[in-house]
Design a protein around this motif. Structure first.
Motif, PDB file in Angstrom:
ATOM      1  N   ASP A  54       2.143  -7.015  -6.348  1.00  0.00           N
ATOM      2  CA  ASP A  54       2.502  -7.395  -8.016  1.00  0.00           C
ATOM      3  C   ASP A  54       2.084  -6.198  -8.517  1.00  0.00           C
ATOM      4  OD1 ASP A  54       2.408  -8.315 -11.033  1.00  0.00           O
ATOM      5  OD2 ASP A  54       0.689  -9.439 -10.815  1.00  0.00           O
ATOM      6  N   LYS A  95       6.638  -6.548  -6.447  1.00  0.00           N
ATOM      7  CA  LYS A  95       7.146  -7.923  -6.992  1.00  0.00           C
ATOM      8  C   LYS A  95       6.410  -8.301  -8.378  1.00  0.00           C
ATOM      9  CE  LYS A  95       3.613 -10.475  -4.960  1.00  0.00           C
ATOM     10  NZ  LYS A  95       3.264 -11.369  -6.776  1.00  0.00           N
ATOM     11  N   GLU A  97       7.114 -10.891  -9.883  1.00  0.00           N
ATOM     12  CA  GLU A  97       6.769 -12.566 -10.229  1.00  0.00           C
ATOM     13  C   GLU A  97       5.750 -12.875  -9.110  1.00  0.00           C
ATOM     14  OE1 GLU A  97       6.926 -14.208 -12.937  1.00  0.00           O
ATOM     15  OE2 GLU A  97       8.399 -12.947 -14.407  1.00  0.00           O
ATOM     16  N   ALA A  98       5.528 -14.033  -8.975  1.00  0.00           N
ATOM     17  CA  ALA A  98       5.175 -14.806  -7.113  1.00  0.00           C
ATOM     18  C   ALA A  98       5.170 -14.506  -6.747  1.00  0.00           C
ATOM     19  CB  ALA A  98       5.160 -16.379  -8.084  1.00  0.00           C
ATOM     20  N   TYR A 102      11.550 -12.980  -4.941  1.00  0.00           N
ATOM     21  CA  TYR A 102      12.499 -13.064  -6.384  1.00  0.00           C
ATOM     22  C   TYR A 102      12.291 -10.677  -6.917  1.00  0.00           C
ATOM     23  CZ  TYR A 102      13.500 -13.073 -11.199  1.00  0.00           C
ATOM     24  OH  TYR A 102      13.947 -13.940 -12.583  1.00  0.00           O
ATOM     25  N   CYS A 128       1.206 -17.238  -4.744  1.00  0.00           N
ATOM     26  CA  CYS A 128       2.007 -15.874  -4.531  1.00  0.00           C
ATOM     27  C   CYS A 128       2.243 -16.487  -2.775  1.00  0.00           C
ATOM     28  CB  CYS A 128       1.364 -14.477  -4.798  1.00  0.00           C
ATOM     29  SG  CYS A 128       1.374 -14.440  -6.598  1.00  0.00           S
TER      30      CYS A 128
END
Length: 183
Positions: A54, A95, A97-98, A102, A128
């Motif tokens: 993240d 990333k 998102e989780a 994505y 995640c």
């Protein structure tokens, strides 16, 4: 570096800036050693080590700046980040998102590395890690998610996540001491 198996280290460099983080910090501290063992084994086998992380809303930070911010002494996860910091030649995927798949370069990177099997590690097992595994499963990657190399907020969510990984995504969840590395 070409090998059919890659090690993904998910959100181990973590701000831990949410309610209930203390329990997750404790669980995450316990998985540092098994993940570091997997890193050593992966590197010895010529496998790619890929951090999937993240960005904690630090959209303008590049890899070095984000790692430095998460590794600070005063950061809640600073000690963990320092203990598991990536090497210069490890891949680093940010990333938004989780899922690690994505809106990231991961779907393009893995085929270029010749990867067909993934070892997923990190936090959190039921968020995640689980969502990254779901996307990997849909892309037909073989999955090993060692139960001693993933952490969740509590024992119930950890168990639930591991059950879903095994039963819905055909993931092998045996711990690191029960399965050897295969590339």
């Amino acid at each position: 570096m070409t090998n059919s198996t890659a090690l993904l280290i998910i959100d181990m460099l973590n701000a831990f800036d949410f309610d209930g983080a203390d329990t997750l910090i404790e669980a995450t501290s316990a998985i540092v050693e098994p993940i570091n063992g997997l890193r050593k084994t992966a590197r010895a086998a010529g496998s790619s080590v890929i951090y999937v992380n993240d960005n904690y809303n630090r959209w303008s930070d590049e890899r070095a700046a984000l790692i430095a911010w998460l590794s600070r002494d005063e950061a809640r996860g600073g000690a963990i980040a320092r203990a598991i910091a990536p090497a210069d030649d490890d891949y680093f995927v940010i990333k938004p998102e989780a899922s690690g798949f994505y809106a990231t370069v991961l779907p393009a990177l893995l085929p270029r590395l010749g990867v067909s099997s993934l070892v997923l590690t990190g936090v959190a097992t039921d968020i995640c890690v689980l969502l990254t595994a779901a996307d990997a499963h849909m892309r037909e990657y073989d999955l090993w998610v060692p139960e001693d190399a993933v952490a969740g907020r509590d024992a119930e969510r950890q168990k639930w996540g591991l059950t879903l990984l095994r039963e819905s995504m055909s993931a092998d969840t045996r711990p690191t001491n029960e399965r050897g590395w295969s590339g």
